[in-house]
Design a protein around this motif. Structure first.
Motif, PDB file in Angstrom:
ATOM      1  N   ARG A  16      39.092  49.943  40.240  1.00 14.02           N
ATOM      2  CA  ARG A  16      38.458  49.475  39.162  1.00 14.02           C
ATOM      3  C   ARG A  16      37.542  48.489  40.393  1.00 14.02           C
ATOM      4  N   TRP A 128      37.603  39.780  38.058  1.00 12.85           N
ATOM      5  CA  TRP A 128      39.618  39.981  38.320  1.00 12.85           C
ATOM      6  C   TRP A 128      39.550  38.864  39.079  1.00 12.85           C
ATOM      7  N   TRP A 162      38.488  44.764  30.807  1.00 11.17           N
ATOM      8  CA  TRP A 162      39.529  45.313  30.852  1.00 11.17           C
ATOM      9  C   TRP A 162      38.421  46.611  29.839  1.00 11.17           C
TER      10      TRP A 162
END
Length: 245
Positions: A16, A128, A162
């Motif tokens: 990711r 993130w 997410w």
């Protein structure tokens, strides 16, 4: 079996973070810039979301305080969009000057960093990094409003990173980046209007520390935030115009 499952989970997260997302169409970049500009210019909304700029402002103080050897005591965010970062160390000197100087350019610096990541298609990594920074920040928040503000910001970023698809991650990332670039500049413009009052702002503290007039420090803040906006906008827009050509 459990070890392989953990390894698979780690690999999934790594995938990711290292994913290179396709660049959004130019109209998306322009639309997010317009949306962020409206939010920054429309006073009722700005009064609420300015807290996000304050978060970046106080993080700037905190990071530089630690980097210059000061001891970070805590951070408070207030409902009037003001904030304070408390650190222990010498009351004067180069470290204190850098710590005080770091606040106003910080939102624009964060926005510029995000622009560089988005310009290379690393929008998931950008989100993130944002989440990780907010998680660390929670450890240093010392009041309820500040805690709730950081939780809300982090929760929004986590939900998009997410559960959102690449398109929504991109839209969110670009809006946040433009908002920090525009908002950092507006915060300095607001400071310019009040810096003559000697109300204890960062510019006033710098004037006391260095004997350089507060207005000159505000001018420096303005130059730094404007430069970040120009470079960030070039990164966000220039690549796509080049590709279109």
């Amino acid at each position: 079996m459990q070890v392989s499952q953990v390894a698979g989970d780690v690999s999934s997260v790594t995938d990711r973070l290292t994913t290179i997302s396709p660049q959004p169409p130019i109209w998306v970049v322009l639309a997010t810039a317009a949306a962020a500009a409206v939010v920054v210019l429309y006073r009722p909304v700005w009064r609420v979301l300015r807290t996000c700029v304050t978060i970046a402002h106080e993080v700037g103080h905190a990071v530089v305080a630690v980097c210059t050897g000061r001891t970070l005591s805590g951070i408070r965010l207030h409902s009037d969009t003001s904030g304070v970062t408390v650190s222990r160390g010498k009351p004067r000197g180069f470290g204190m000057v850098l710590t005080t100087l770091a606040g106003y350019p910080a939102p624009s610096a964060v926005g510029l960093g995000f622009a560089l990541l988005l310009g290379t298609g690393r929008q998931t990594l950008m989100l993130w990094i944002l989440i990780a920074a907010l998680v660390v920040l929670i450890l240093w928040i010392r009041n309820l409003f500040g805690f709730l503000a950081v939780i809300c910001a982090g929760g929004a970023a986590f939900a998009v990173s997410w559960y959102g698809n690449a398109m929504w991650q991109g839209v969110f990332g670009y809006v946040v980046t433009w908002f920090l670039l525009f908002g950092g500049l507006r915060a300095v413009l607001e400071l310019w209007r009040v810096s003559v009052r000697g109300d204890g702002s960062d510019a006033d503290q710098l004037a006391w520390l260095t004997r350089i007039p507060a207005r000159l420090w505000v001018l420096l803040f303005g130059l730094l935030t404007l430069a970040a906006l120009v470079v960030g906008a070039t990164q966000l827009l220039g690549v796509r115009f080049g590709a279109a050509g």
